[in-house]
Structures are given as C-alpha cells and as structure tokens.
Write a protein that holds these residues in place. Structure first.
Motif, PDB file in Angstrom:
ATOM      1  N   GLY A 116      11.951   6.248   0.472  1.00 31.69           N
ATOM      2  CA  GLY A 116      11.167   6.568  -0.711  1.00 31.69           C
ATOM      3  C   GLY A 116       9.688   6.647  -0.402  1.00 31.69           C
ATOM      4  N   PRO A 117       8.839   6.544  -1.437  1.00 29.86           N
ATOM      5  CA  PRO A 117       7.394   6.679  -1.208  1.00 29.86           C
ATOM      6  C   PRO A 117       6.850   5.632  -0.247  1.00 29.86           C
ATOM      7  CG  PRO A 117       7.881   5.973  -3.480  1.00 29.86           C
ATOM      8  CD  PRO A 117       9.183   6.359  -2.857  1.00 29.86           C
ATOM      9  N   HIS A 118       7.504   4.471  -0.172  1.00 28.57           N
ATOM     10  CA  HIS A 118       7.020   3.430   0.734  1.00 28.57           C
ATOM     11  C   HIS A 118       7.067   3.891   2.192  1.00 28.57           C
ATOM     12  CE1 HIS A 118       5.718  -0.738   1.081  1.00 28.57           C
ATOM     13  NE2 HIS A 118       6.344  -0.746   2.242  1.00 28.57           N
ATOM     14  N   GLY A 119       8.048   4.727   2.508  1.00 24.16           N
ATOM     15  CA  GLY A 119       8.140   5.267   3.864  1.00 24.16           C
ATOM     16  C   GLY A 119       6.912   6.101   4.207  1.00 24.16           C
ATOM     17  N   ILE A 124       3.672   5.617   7.169  1.00 18.07           N
ATOM     18  CA  ILE A 124       3.066   6.607   8.078  1.00 18.07           C
ATOM     19  C   ILE A 124       1.563   6.720   7.817  1.00 18.07           C
ATOM     20  CG2 ILE A 124       2.940   9.064   8.614  1.00 18.07           C
ATOM     21  CD1 ILE A 124       5.918   9.264   8.122  1.00 18.07           C
ATOM     22  N   LEU A 125       1.219   6.872   6.539  1.00 19.94           N
ATOM     23  CA  LEU A 125      -0.195   7.055   6.184  1.00 19.94           C
ATOM     24  C   LEU A 125      -1.009   5.838   6.629  1.00 19.94           C
ATOM     25  CD1 LEU A 125      -2.292   8.803   4.682  1.00 19.94           C
ATOM     26  CD2 LEU A 125      -1.683   7.590   2.580  1.00 19.94           C
ATOM     27  N   TYR A 126      -0.437   4.645   6.434  1.00 15.02           N
ATOM     28  CA  TYR A 126      -1.144   3.439   6.832  1.00 15.02           C
ATOM     29  C   TYR A 126      -1.366   3.412   8.338  1.00 15.02           C
ATOM     30  CZ  TYR A 126      -3.059  -1.191   6.424  1.00 15.02           C
ATOM     31  OH  TYR A 126      -3.930  -2.244   6.445  1.00 15.02           O
ATOM     32  N   SER A 182      -1.875   8.908  -3.667  1.00 15.42           N
ATOM     33  CA  SER A 182      -1.005   9.018  -4.837  1.00 15.42           C
ATOM     34  C   SER A 182       0.436   9.300  -4.428  1.00 15.42           C
ATOM     35  CB  SER A 182      -1.536  10.074  -5.808  1.00 15.42           C
ATOM     36  OG  SER A 182      -1.580  11.321  -5.181  1.00 15.42           O
ATOM     37  N   LEU A 183       0.642   9.959  -3.291  1.00 10.77           N
ATOM     38  CA  LEU A 183       2.018  10.217  -2.843  1.00 10.77           C
ATOM     39  C   LEU A 183       2.716   8.951  -2.366  1.00 10.77           C
ATOM     40  CD1 LEU A 183       1.690  13.497  -0.750  1.00 10.77           C
ATOM     41  CD2 LEU A 183       2.782  13.200  -2.973  1.00 10.77           C
ATOM     42  N   TYR A 201       4.682   3.237  -9.950  1.00 12.80           N
ATOM     43  CA  TYR A 201       5.383   3.646 -11.172  1.00 12.80           C
ATOM     44  C   TYR A 201       6.888   3.524 -10.999  1.00 12.80           C
ATOM     45  CZ  TYR A 201       0.975   4.805 -13.190  1.00 12.80           C
ATOM     46  OH  TYR A 201      -0.294   4.682 -13.701  1.00 12.80           O
ATOM     47  N   ALA A 202       7.376   3.734  -9.795  1.00 14.46           N
ATOM     48  CA  ALA A 202       8.809   3.543  -9.550  1.00 14.46           C
ATOM     49  C   ALA A 202       9.185   2.080  -9.826  1.00 14.46           C
ATOM     50  CB  ALA A 202       9.147   3.910  -8.107  1.00 14.46           C
TER      51      ALA A 202
END
Lengths: 200, 579
Positions: B464-467, B471-473, B563-564, B571-572
């Motif tokens: 999900g978005p945590h994945g 990467i972004l982190y 935001s991604l 919000y999830a």
C-alpha cells in the motif's frame, strides 16, 4: 593537484591512528578500569555462570515468570540458512518489526496477543507495551502497568499471594531520571530474579 | 487534540529547548576562538599535537586557500578516505580485532557503506553486529564519523568567512579547519561523553560475543564491542551510524533516559553553536541569533506535531481492548517499535532532532510511526536539514536559503538584495538555487525510478502507500545525508546499494561545490554601508521571511510526493483500511 594528494593520504593516516585507534583503545582502557561491570556488558552471573545482561531483554514463556514484550528479532533458519525465522530476543541481531501502521500483519499480531492476554486477566484492558514489539527487539523493560497486569497470573502459577507479588513489582519500578527524564519502567530479568529468590 | 500527551512529556521537550539555547553561546564562543586560531584552555595540551599533524602531513598552516583549492583538497581527502574505508571492509577478514570472524564485505555493500560514511550519511544497508569486525568499526567507521563531521564544520566555517571577509581571495585552509575541528571540538567532547555512556551502561570492550544460558533455560548470544566510543561521535558529529542494527534503540547504545537526553542534545549542539560562530565572525551576534530563531521555529514545528500524533496510538488497536491511554503506570501511545524506557515523548524528540540534524540515529523504528508522524522526519530532511542541521552542513544549507530569501525580498521592493553588507548578485543567487535544486532532483528522480523498476519494488516490506513511503524515505534520507530509514525496506541489494550510494554522493558533493563557489564570490566583495533602505536581518520579519521561503520551497517541490505516501495512508488508517 598532485601536491594535495600527499597531505590527503598522510592526513587520513594520522586521523586513523588518532581517532580510529588511540581514541577507542584509550576509552576502552579507562572504561575497563573505572567501570568494568558496564564496560563488559552489565552481565549478571549466578554461581559464576552468566545468565544474561541487565540491559538486554531475554525470552520468558513459563507462566512462573513475568513475560517481556514481543520481540521481532530473527535468526537463520537451521534447515535453510539462506532464510530467516523468528528468534525472539536474538541479541546478536537487534531489530524492530518495521511493520507500518496500516499493516494487516501488525494488526493481526496485536489482536492475537491481546486475545491471549485478555484470558489471563479478564476485564482489564491490556497495556499496549505487552502487545507491541519494541524497536530493538531487546527491550529489557515493561511498563509498570504491564507488570501489574501480569501479577495475578504469576502469583497463581507460583502459589503466592497476589499482594506479595504486587509489592515485589512496585519495589522494582525504576522511576524517571531525576523525576523528569524518560518513563518509569520495570526490568523483567531483575524482577524475575527477585521472584526466584523469593520463592525458589 | 493534546489530550493524550503528558505534562512530563512537554516538560522534557521544554527542558531540551532551554538547554539548547543555553549551550549555544558558550560553545559558539569557544568554537570561534578555535577557528580564529586564538588560544583556548585546551591549547597547552593540543597545540603540540596539532603542529605535529601539520608537520607529518607537510601542511603549512599559514597557507590559505582560494575556494577552488579549498574544494579540491576537500574532494581529494574525501576520495582517499573513501578508498581506504572500502579497502578495510574488503580485507577485514584478514585483519585483527575480529573475534566474531567476520568475512569480507561484499563489493556493492562496501561501496555503499564507504560513500555513506564519507558523506556523513551513515545509511546502513547491513546489520552491523553480523557484518563488521571491531577493527572496521574503529579504524574504518569511527574515523569517518570524525573526519566527515569535521569536513562539514570546515565547510560551514569557510562559508562564514565568505560573508565575514572583505575583498578577500581566500577562505582559510581546509587542512587547518579539519584538524582543529577534530582536535579541539569533536575529540574532547567525545571523550567525556563516551565515558558517561559507559558509566550508564554502554559496553566498551574487545571481547567475543557473550554466550548466555538464560534464566528460563534458553540460550542467547549477546553482541559486544567498543560501543561507547563510537556512540559519542555518532551523535556529536551528526553521523548516525549505529554500532548495532537497532541503533540508539539498542539498550547497549542508549541504555538510559540520561544517555538518550544527552544524545539528543549532542545532535543539535554544534549546529546551534555554529549560528553563534557565524554571528561573532560577521561582527554581530544578533545575526547569529536571527538564524537560530529560524531554526528553532522550524524545530518546534516538527516536535510538537510529532509528539501529539504519536501519543494517540494506533486507532486500529482500540477494538481489541488494548489500553493506549497515558497514565502514571504507562506512557501509552503508539508503542510499536518503541522502547519502554523512552516512551512517546522521548521518542518523538529524538525522531525530530535526528532529522533536523543530518544525523539519522534512531531510538525508535520510523517505519512503524503513525502515517503523519512518519511524514515529520521525512519533511524535516526534505526541507534541506537546515533546522540546526548536520554539523556545518546545516549552517551552509540555511545560509543558501537566506540568500534566496533576500533575493525574494529584493524582488518585492525592486532593490539589489544584500546581506551583511554584501550585494547578492546573479552568481550567488544562481549558485544557491543550484545547490538547493540538486536535492529534489535526486530525491524525486531516484524515488520515481525505484517505484517503477522491479528491482526497486522488490525491496518494499509493507504494501500500500506505506511501501511508497519506504522508497521515498530512503532516497530522501540518502540525498539529505541523513541515514535514518523506514528500515523495513530491503536495501542490501545491488540496485539500492548503487542508487542510494549515488544519491548520497550527489546530495553531499554536488551541493558543496556551488556553495563554495558562492562563498568565494562573496569573500571577494566589498561591503556597502547599511542605509535606511537596507532590510534589517536581525528582525522578526527576517525570521518570518526565511521560514516562509523554506516552507514554500519545500512544499512546492515535495507536497505531491508526500501526499502519495503518508497522507494517503493517514486517510486509509482513519477508515480502517489495512494492507
């Protein structure tokens, strides 16, 4: 260009000798003289045998002992060393679970732990530290709430009055440093050692 | 909103702020003496050693350098250090101080680790207690904990000289600034703090790992080592590379609330003191305090939400009758990946300081933070780690933003911008913009690549978005030379070791060179006397303007990416959507 290379090489050698050898070895020497117990890992010995470190959590599953927090550490699978399996409190491979807040696996794990603990002490909400794995996987402590929650179960398994076990827990609460820093906590290994001394 | 925080938590955070303010002036005064070559109370002891180093290395300490030479010697020194560190890791199996019998480090990992420690990042793709020998930890990694930090301080001081000097061709000597940073600042403080850490319980030995028969009849192997000596410089030099995998969450690295509080202070104290060095060297301490104020406002803007969000705990647990409320008997809150002795307030403070600085040490696992609490450290790094920042790098990053802010102010009133009497012209503004824009190019570019190719997606641990956040982190941390991680990411692969290594390189050196060019150009300028039209740079208006420029620049660049990840995940979680 080349006139800067020689100072660069000599400088990294000088710094390696100074900060990479002289500094850590000097600290080691001083520490071994001034604080030998801490410098060697705060190891606890019983009859000359090392039974653990006061700072490193260890696994307890017997109902006769207070239990630590869940640990997410792993170790090599004995059947297939290229894979890992859960090895709680592996103190040569510290790690948290790294599960995110919306992880199904995390929530399922918390649900399962909470269900087991709720049976031990029905009606009392389960303190969150007892159902969540720590950052290091080696947390030596539980919260006072987490220790008091376990009092009825441990007292029953040992055939001791709850009041005696509760007093022992309260005596083992480490308060905040200078009343301000950190959080009150109970060292599980030290508490269990005291329990054994009380009731061998 | 703040119903789950505790008075004690806020008292600790307030105490931290007060001590940081109180440390700034005395440490800044001492450091100014060091860099201006005046005798200090340690000189009788250290001056002979300092002279000996110059003699050994063939350095004339009176020989000042043009910005190009300064940059070149810094780059050569970093490369030589990189090569030596790579060699030590590859050869550690044949070298002494290796009781655990560690073999050679794999080439891609040794490359990544060498770049990581030379750039003051200390990203760790490996589990230290399973990978590195004691010799590599001491003579390899600890050395770079010192010299990469000293390099950062030297560069910060060089930029200060750019502002302070008039019609000058030189910025000082890299060799002298480096040597003095190590000898007079980093080493003495490290020695004192390392001994306090041992007293509190950090091991300092060369013993083999301890085999234990546990109380209940099991077995346990406890990793040992010269921990305290590395721990001190790890935080003081804003390095962050742990002796153990769990870093400052490990009870041996950070045994008590006292060591934890010291580590938090050590991470920001040199960065804070450098604002005072800046003020003193440009001849008006209030100029330094104005910069300090910008940093302090942004620090509060991170630590307050971090503490409030984390103290609420995870809403997905409440239906299982899990008690996450604080009381006298427990801190409550989101205890996933936290240590009991630190609880929520100390963890939030540590997470904020380590990412305000370019440190990257962690005392709790960032991957398990609640979504918006995970966004705080990410955004701290994205803003350029200018909130006190890495030693030296925080100050030079902040001064680049000041140049941009003064340029914006100049545009608003239609005047040539100036700062400290120096006219800021096309060259300085271009160089500042270039240095600032290099970072998002690396962060967003590499993150997009990793989210696209199979080798990148393979590393994700959480769905999900945590994945995506993982990467972004990772690329944010590497480019920002921070080194902290959403550590679930399986980064010890050739793809991540290589791309993260490149990101660390870009984030360090491609930012430094334009920064030094701006410094060289500033040093050459004359000073124009202040007039009625001069923008006062010690006023609250200035502080507000710089804070605004930093937040707007960061927001415009990173809001879509953030935001991604964390924002979608937030919000999830509110709607109990799990992955």
């Amino acid at each position: 260009m080349m006139q800067h290379v020689r100072p660069a090489i000599m400088m990294i050698i000088a710094m390696t000798v100074l900060t990479g050898l002289a500094y850590p070895l000097a600290i080691t020497g001083i520490a071994q003289v001034l604080f030998p117990y801490q410098a060697n890992g705060s190891l606890i010995r019983i009859n000359g045998k090392i039974i653990g470190s006061a700072l490193i959590g260890q696994g307890f599953t017997s109902p006769r002992y207070f239990h630590p927090r869940p640990s997410a550490t792993t170790g090599p699978n004995p059947k297939d060393p290229s894979k890992t399996i859960r090895v709680p409190y592996a103190a040569d491979n510290s790690s948290g679970s790294n599960l995110g807040p919306t992880s199904r696996e995390l929530v399922a794990h918390v649900q399962a732990r909470a269900a087991v603990l709720a049976k031990e002490d029905p009606g009392t909400p389960v303190p969150v530290d007892l159902v969540t794995s720590s950052a290091s996987g080696l947390d030596p402590d539980i919260t006072p709430a987490g220790a008091l929650f376990q009092v009825p179960a441990v007292a029953k398994a040992r055939g001791l009055p709850e009041s005696v076990v509760r007093r022992l827990v309260i005596a083992h609460i480490t308060p905040r440093f200078l009343g301000v820093l950190g959080e009150p906590h109970v060292n599980v290994l030290k508490l269990n050692l005291a329990l054994d001394a009380l009731h061998p | 909103m703040t119903g789950h925080t505790t008075v004690n938590g806020w008292v600790q955070i307030a105490l931290y702020g007060v001590l940081l303010i109180l440390l700034t002036r005395p440490l800044g005064g001492y450091m100014t003496s060091v860099f201006e070559g005046r005798p200090t109370f340690l000189s009788p002891l250290l001056r002979p050693l300092e002279r000996g180093i110059y003699r050994t290395c063939g350095i004339d300490e009176a020989d000042e350098q043009h910005w190009l030479t300064y940059a070149l010697t810094m780059l050569i020194f970093s490369f030589v250090g990189f090569a030596l560190l790579y060699g030590v890791q590859r050869l550690q199996g044949m070298l002494p101080f290796n009781p655990a019998g560690m073999g050679a480090v794999a080439p891609d990992l040794a490359f990544n680790t060498s770049v990581s420690f030379v750039t003051n990042t200390n990203w760790q793709s490996y589990v230290p207690e399973q990978t590195m020998s004691y010799l590599t930890e001491m003579a390899g990694l600890t050395v770079h904990n010192f010299v990469s930090a000293a390099t950062g301080i030297a560069l910060g001081v060089a930029l200060i000289r750019g502002f302070a000097r008039r019609s000058a061709q030189t910025l000082g000597s890299f060799w002298v600034d480096l040597t003095r940073s190590v000898l007079y600042i980093l080493l003495p403080i490290s020695i004192v703090c390392a001994l306090v850490f041992v007293w509190q319980g950090s091991p300092q030995n060369l013993n083999a790992y301890t085999h234990v028969a546990t109380l209940q009849g099991g077995t346990q192997i406890i990793a040992q080592g010269p921990v305290a000596s590395q721990e001190a410089i790890k935080v003081l030099g804003t390095n962050g590379g742990g002796f153990f995998n769990a870093n400052s969450a490990h009870p041996y690295e950070n045994p008590t609330a006292l060591t934890n509080f010291m580590q938090e202070l050590m991470m920001l104290s040199i960065g804070a003191a450098l604002t005072n060095v800046f003020g003193r060297m440009v001849g008006n301490e209030r100029q330094g305090w104005a910069i300090f104020a910008v940093m302090f406002v942004l620090f509060l803007g991170g630590v307050i939400p971090e503490y409030v969000i984390e103290s609420h705990g995870n809403p997905a647990f409440t239906r299982f009758h899990v008690d996450q409320a604080p009381s006298a008997l427990q801190p409550g809150g989101n205890m996933v990946g936290k240590e009991v002795r630190f609880g929520i307030a100390d963890s939030a403070l540590f997470t904020t300081t380590t990412t305000d600085a370019s440190c990257g040490a962690v005392n709790n696992m960032l991957d398990s933070l609640l979504p918006l609490a995970g966004a705080v450290p990410m955004v701290n790094i994205m803003l350029g780690e200018v909130i006190f920042g890495g030693v030296g790098s925080g100050l030079y990053g902040m001064l680049l933003f000041v140049i941009v802010a003064m340029f914006v102010a100049g545009l608003m009133v239609g005047r040539t911008p100036e700062y400290l009497g120096k006219k800021l012209e096309a060259k300085e503004v271009k160089m500042a913009m270039l240095a600032i824009l290099v970072l998002p190019l690396s962060i967003l570019g590499f993150s997009a690549l990793a989210a696209f190719v199979p080798a990148g997606l393979a590393g994700i641990a959480n769905s999900g978005p945590h994945g995506f956040s993982e990467i972004l982190y990772a690329f944010t941390s590497a480019t920002g030379n921070n080194g902290s991680a959403f550590a679930g990411l399986g980064a010890n692969t050739p793809f991540y070791n290589t791309t993260l290594g490149l990101a660390m390189f870009v984030g360090r050196f491609l930012m430094i060179v334009p920064m030094l060019a701006a410094a060289g150009s500033l040093a050459r300028k004359k000073v124009v006397p202040a007039s009625l039209g001069t923008f006062p740079t010690t006023s609250p208006l200035f502080v507000g303007l710089v804070v605004g420029v930093i937040i707007i620049t960061g927001g415009l660049i990173y809001f879509p990416a953030v935001s991604l990840g964390p924002i979608v995940e937030h919000y999830a979680l509110l709607h109990r959507v799990l992955y």
